[in-house]
Design an enzyme around this catalytic site. Structure first.
Site, mmCIF file in Angstrom:
data_model
loop_
_atom_site.group_PDB
_atom_site.id
_atom_site.type_symbol
_atom_site.label_atom_id
_atom_site.label_comp_id
_atom_site.label_asym_id
_atom_site.label_seq_id
_atom_site.Cartn_x
_atom_site.Cartn_y
_atom_site.Cartn_z
ATOM 1 N N HIS A 1 0.856 -1.185 0.000
ATOM 2 C CA HIS A 1 0.000 0.000 0.000
ATOM 3 C C HIS A 1 0.896 1.241 0.000
ATOM 4 O O HIS A 1 1.689 1.442 0.916
ATOM 5 C CB HIS A 1 -0.937 0.001 1.216
ATOM 6 C CG HIS A 1 -2.116 -0.926 1.054
ATOM 7 N ND1 HIS A 1 -3.375 -0.635 1.501
ATOM 8 C CD2 HIS A 1 -2.213 -2.132 0.449
ATOM 9 C CE1 HIS A 1 -4.200 -1.624 1.187
ATOM 10 N NE2 HIS A 1 -3.513 -2.549 0.562
ATOM 11 N N TYR B 1 -9.510 5.905 6.281
ATOM 12 C CA TYR B 1 -9.733 6.289 7.680
ATOM 13 C C TYR B 1 -10.692 7.483 7.647
ATOM 14 O O TYR B 1 -10.351 8.540 7.107
ATOM 15 C CB TYR B 1 -8.436 6.731 8.351
ATOM 16 C CG TYR B 1 -7.450 5.619 8.638
ATOM 17 C CD1 TYR B 1 -6.582 5.132 7.654
ATOM 18 C CD2 TYR B 1 -7.365 5.064 9.917
ATOM 19 C CE1 TYR B 1 -5.670 4.124 7.941
ATOM 20 C CE2 TYR B 1 -6.448 4.055 10.203
ATOM 21 C CZ TYR B 1 -5.611 3.581 9.218
ATOM 22 O OH TYR B 1 -4.699 2.581 9.501
ATOM 23 N N PRO C 1 -5.497 0.846 18.261
ATOM 24 C CA PRO C 1 -5.167 0.306 16.940
ATOM 25 C C PRO C 1 -5.114 1.324 15.798
ATOM 26 O O PRO C 1 -4.665 0.967 14.700
ATOM 27 C CB PRO C 1 -6.282 -0.720 16.684
ATOM 28 C CG PRO C 1 -7.412 -0.291 17.546
ATOM 29 C CD PRO C 1 -6.807 0.357 18.746
ATOM 30 N N LYS D 1 0.027 0.042 14.860
ATOM 31 C CA LYS D 1 1.408 -0.078 15.370
ATOM 32 C C LYS D 1 1.686 -1.313 16.225
ATOM 33 O O LYS D 1 2.849 -1.657 16.456
ATOM 34 C CB LYS D 1 1.761 1.168 16.206
ATOM 35 C CG LYS D 1 1.894 2.429 15.397
ATOM 36 C CD LYS D 1 3.235 2.483 14.686
ATOM 37 C CE LYS D 1 3.286 3.483 13.583
ATOM 38 N NZ LYS D 1 3.198 2.927 12.231
ATOM 39 N N TYR E 1 3.507 6.604 9.962
ATOM 40 C CA TYR E 1 2.675 5.467 9.559
ATOM 41 C C TYR E 1 3.524 4.347 8.957
ATOM 42 O O TYR E 1 3.329 3.177 9.274
ATOM 43 C CB TYR E 1 1.586 5.920 8.570
ATOM 44 C CG TYR E 1 0.474 4.900 8.410
ATOM 45 C CD1 TYR E 1 -0.712 5.003 9.137
ATOM 46 C CD2 TYR E 1 0.608 3.811 7.547
ATOM 47 C CE1 TYR E 1 -1.722 4.063 9.007
ATOM 48 C CE2 TYR E 1 -0.397 2.862 7.413
ATOM 49 C CZ TYR E 1 -1.562 2.999 8.145
ATOM 50 O OH TYR E 1 -2.553 2.054 8.016
HETATM 51 P P1 FAD Z 1 0.437 -11.553 21.214
HETATM 52 O O1 FAD Z 1 0.194 -11.566 19.767
HETATM 53 O O2 FAD Z 1 -0.715 -11.285 22.113
HETATM 54 O O3 FAD Z 1 1.070 -12.978 21.580
HETATM 55 C C1 FAD Z 1 1.167 -13.448 22.895
HETATM 56 C C2 FAD Z 1 1.148 -14.960 22.890
HETATM 57 O O4 FAD Z 1 1.411 -15.423 24.194
HETATM 58 C C3 FAD Z 1 -0.203 -15.518 22.470
HETATM 59 O O5 FAD Z 1 -0.066 -16.470 21.454
HETATM 60 C C4 FAD Z 1 -0.741 -16.102 23.763
HETATM 61 O O6 FAD Z 1 -1.572 -17.236 23.540
HETATM 62 C C5 FAD Z 1 0.523 -16.466 24.505
HETATM 63 N N1 FAD Z 1 0.360 -16.511 25.958
HETATM 64 C C6 FAD Z 1 -0.357 -15.663 26.748
HETATM 65 N N2 FAD Z 1 -0.279 -16.034 28.017
HETATM 66 C C7 FAD Z 1 0.520 -17.117 28.054
HETATM 67 C C8 FAD Z 1 0.979 -17.945 29.103
HETATM 68 N N3 FAD Z 1 0.626 -17.724 30.365
HETATM 69 N N4 FAD Z 1 1.782 -18.976 28.796
HETATM 70 C C9 FAD Z 1 2.163 -19.228 27.518
HETATM 71 N N5 FAD Z 1 1.734 -18.465 26.478
HETATM 72 C C10 FAD Z 1 0.940 -17.420 26.751
HETATM 73 N N6 FAD Z 1 -2.902 -4.234 16.280
HETATM 74 C C11 FAD Z 1 -2.982 -3.512 15.181
HETATM 75 O O7 FAD Z 1 -1.981 -2.893 14.822
HETATM 76 N N7 FAD Z 1 -4.149 -3.465 14.454
HETATM 77 C C12 FAD Z 1 -5.262 -4.183 14.844
HETATM 78 O O8 FAD Z 1 -6.293 -4.166 14.182
HETATM 79 C C13 FAD Z 1 -5.205 -4.953 15.989
HETATM 80 N N8 FAD Z 1 -6.283 -5.665 16.400
HETATM 81 C C14 FAD Z 1 -6.192 -6.390 17.537
HETATM 82 C C15 FAD Z 1 -7.291 -7.112 17.993
HETATM 83 C C16 FAD Z 1 -7.247 -7.842 19.187
HETATM 84 C C17 FAD Z 1 -8.462 -8.626 19.662
HETATM 85 C C18 FAD Z 1 -6.055 -7.829 19.944
HETATM 86 C C19 FAD Z 1 -5.974 -8.604 21.244
HETATM 87 C C20 FAD Z 1 -4.940 -7.114 19.473
HETATM 88 C C21 FAD Z 1 -5.006 -6.394 18.283
HETATM 89 N N9 FAD Z 1 -3.895 -5.667 17.799
HETATM 90 C C22 FAD Z 1 -3.983 -4.947 16.683
HETATM 91 C C23 FAD Z 1 -2.624 -5.650 18.466
HETATM 92 C C24 FAD Z 1 -1.652 -6.649 17.854
HETATM 93 O O9 FAD Z 1 -2.347 -7.784 17.420
HETATM 94 C C25 FAD Z 1 -0.649 -6.939 18.949
HETATM 95 O O10 FAD Z 1 0.042 -5.733 19.228
HETATM 96 C C26 FAD Z 1 0.355 -8.045 18.611
HETATM 97 O O11 FAD Z 1 -0.309 -9.288 18.547
HETATM 98 C C27 FAD Z 1 1.441 -8.093 19.682
HETATM 99 O O12 FAD Z 1 2.228 -9.242 19.522
HETATM 100 P P2 FAD Z 1 2.824 -9.967 20.786
HETATM 101 O O13 FAD Z 1 3.614 -11.099 20.244
HETATM 102 O O14 FAD Z 1 3.456 -8.997 21.696
HETATM 103 O O15 FAD Z 1 1.564 -10.524 21.620
HETATM 104 C C1 DHB Z 2 -6.181 -2.766 10.250
HETATM 105 C C2 DHB Z 2 -6.194 -2.497 11.587
HETATM 106 C C3 DHB Z 2 -5.794 -1.257 12.028
HETATM 107 O O1 DHB Z 2 -5.780 -0.976 13.337
HETATM 108 C C4 DHB Z 2 -5.369 -0.285 11.146
HETATM 109 O O2 DHB Z 2 -4.998 0.930 11.615
HETATM 110 C C5 DHB Z 2 -5.344 -0.575 9.804
HETATM 111 C C6 DHB Z 2 -5.749 -1.817 9.357
HETATM 112 C C7 DHB Z 2 -6.634 -4.096 9.778
HETATM 113 O O3 DHB Z 2 -7.009 -4.926 10.614
HETATM 114 O O4 DHB Z 2 -6.640 -4.324 8.560
#
Ligand code: FAD
Ligand code: DHB
Length: 395
Positions: free
Chosen positions: A72, A202, A294, A298, A386
């Site tokens: 994009h 957006y 979100p 980021k 961004y």
């Molecule tokens: P996570 O992806 O949360 O990974 C953590 C892992 O640890 C998971 O697999 C979990 O199962 C595991 N875990 C947890 N507790 C334990 C334990 N006690 N023992 C062993 N394993 C464990 N970001 C965006 O930029 N845009 C979005 O649209 C967006 N939507 C989101 C929607 C939801 C519902 C959520 C929860 C987050 C969203 N985010 C979004 C944020 C983004 O997905 C996260 O910032 C990203 O996943 C962070 O990665 P991470 O590896 O730090 O944590």
């Molecule tokens: C998506 C999520 C976001 O938070 C964003 O800023 C842009 C795209 C997505 O899920 O596609």
């Protein structure tokens, strides 16, 4: 058993870190509480910054992303019935982002780690952390067969997201938490329809924020702002589409492409930072240490940036016996994290209507949107943030 680095969580942070460590010749074991199927099916983020794309390529996980992901080169900001485009390559010296869903990133990383003989233990229970203040910390857990096991490590990294066990294992009073909870959430849908636009839209509207994103030519991801206490069951497909039509409207009669909705979720929105991201021989990375709203896309990208700093620290320690970069991990990562927090907070404030916002506030938002989309300097700042700030801004 023994390993050099024990990693809790197979999200983007944990999996990227285990691959970076592998490339540096450092052993790790990843403990994940969910099954492989469950982590590969969880729908979350969609946008990868240019630096995250580079990282995926560099570690050997970029092939499908480059083939099936969508580059994009801009986003559309829609307000006051008009659309203004932010052109990323033009404003940032050639940088872009990729639309490649988080669960596809997870699939690619799991497959890569397992192909290279990586040790990921899925569906474990009751992970506990021990002796963090010593040079020989341990992880105890119950494996997927129900047997108790123990891992002796040099270091432990908590990559276990917002509800993990790592942060709560740090004694009270050792961390400072900064938190802001927003008075709104996002209602997210997945629908079967063609894309409404070739780039993300957006939209800021008197009725609240809306975002049109995509997953594939057949599946679309869309969000709109709701009260955080709103219930999914109050929203029929017809009501959802009426809301999108109202919030995404333009003066020239643009309409979103509609189709059957097969997933509806509501997520809360907050900004959170934990300092420092270390206690003894435990480091925190990704959502385990910080959460962004979100709007700026980021979350996943910050997790990727954290583990690059951390992996460099481990490399210095194991290759040269220099623990200085590891000790500086928290300070270095936090510099970039606070800038991403600022951008996410700014974009959230710019695009949403908060309860009690008056007409003056609305005019301020309109003026700022007009400014950042008409001034090349205003637009460049938005675009630079961004697509992702350069890593050197973290040092
Ligand atoms: P996570 O992806 O949360 O990974 C953590 C892992 O640890 C998971 O697999 C979990 O199962 C595991 N875990 C947890 N507790 C334990 C334990 N006690 N023992 C062993 N394993 C464990 N970001 C965006 O930029 N845009 C979005 O649209 C967006 N939507 C989101 C929607 C939801 C519902 C959520 C929860 C987050 C969203 N985010 C979004 C944020 C983004 O997905 C996260 O910032 C990203 O996943 C962070 O990665 P991470 O590896 O730090 O944590
Ligand atoms: C998506 C999520 C976001 O938070 C964003 O800023 C842009 C795209 C997505 O899920 O596609």
């Amino acid at each position: 058993m023994r390993t050099q680095v024990g990693i809790i969580g197979a999200g983007p942070a944990g999996l990227l870190l285990s691959q970076l460590l592998h490339l540096a010749g450092i052993e790790s074991v990843v403990l994940e509480s969910r099954s492989r199927d469950a982590i590969e099916a969880t729908i979350r983020a969609g946008i990868l910054e240019h630096g995250t794309v580079d990282l995926m390529e560099r570690i050997g996980a970029g092939e499908r992303l480059k083939r099936e992901g969508f580059r994009h080169d801009g986003i559309h900001l829609r307000f006051d019935g008009q659309t203004r485009r932010i052109d990323f390559p033009e404003l940032t010296g050639g940088k872009s982002v990729y639309l490649y869903p988080q669960h596809e990133v997870i699939k690619d990383l799991v497959a890569l780690r397992l192909r290279l003989g990586g040790d990921i233990r899925f569906a474990v229970r009751n992970v506990t952390l021990h002796d963090l203040e010593t040079t020989a910390p341990r992880l105890k857990y119950v494996n997927s067969q129900g047997a108790a096991e123990e891992i002796h490590c040099d270091y432990i990294v908590g990559c276990d997201g917002t509800n993990g066990v790592s942060k709560p294992s740090i004694p009270e009073g050792k961390l400072k938490t900064y938190e802001k909870v927003y008075p709104f959430g996002w209602f997210g849908i997945l629908c079967k329809a063609p894309p409404s636009s070739d780039e993300l839209i957006y939209a800021q509207h008197q009725r609240g924020f809306a975002l049109a994103s995509t997953r594939s030519p057949e599946i679309q991801r869309m969000y709109f702002q709701v009260d955080p206490t709103e219930k999914v069951q109050n929203w029929s497909d017809d009501r959802i589409w009426a809301e999108f039509r109202a919030r995404l409207e333009t003066r020239d009669g643009w309409l979103p492409a509609e189709g059957p909705i097969f997933s509806k979720v509501i997520v809360g929105m907050r900004s959170l930072v934990t300092e420092p991201m270390q206690y003894g021989r435990l480091f925190l990375a990704g959502d385990a240490a910080h959460v962004v709203p979100p709007t700026g896309a980021k979350g996943l990208n910050l997790a990727a940036a954290d583990v690059q700093v951390l992996a460099n620290g481990f490399e210095a320690f194991y290759r040269r016996g220099n623990s200085e970069p590891l000790l500086r991990y928290s300070d270095m990562a936090l510099k970039r994290i606070w800038k991403a927090q600022r951008f996410s907070w700014w974009m959230t404030s710019l695009m949403h209507r908060a309860p009690g916002d008056d007409d003056f506030r609305y005019q301020m938002q309109m003026a700022e949107l007009d400014y950042v989309t008409s001034s090349p300097l205003g637009a460049a700042s938005l675009a630079e943030n961004y697509v992702g700030l350069p890593m050197q801004y973290a040092s």
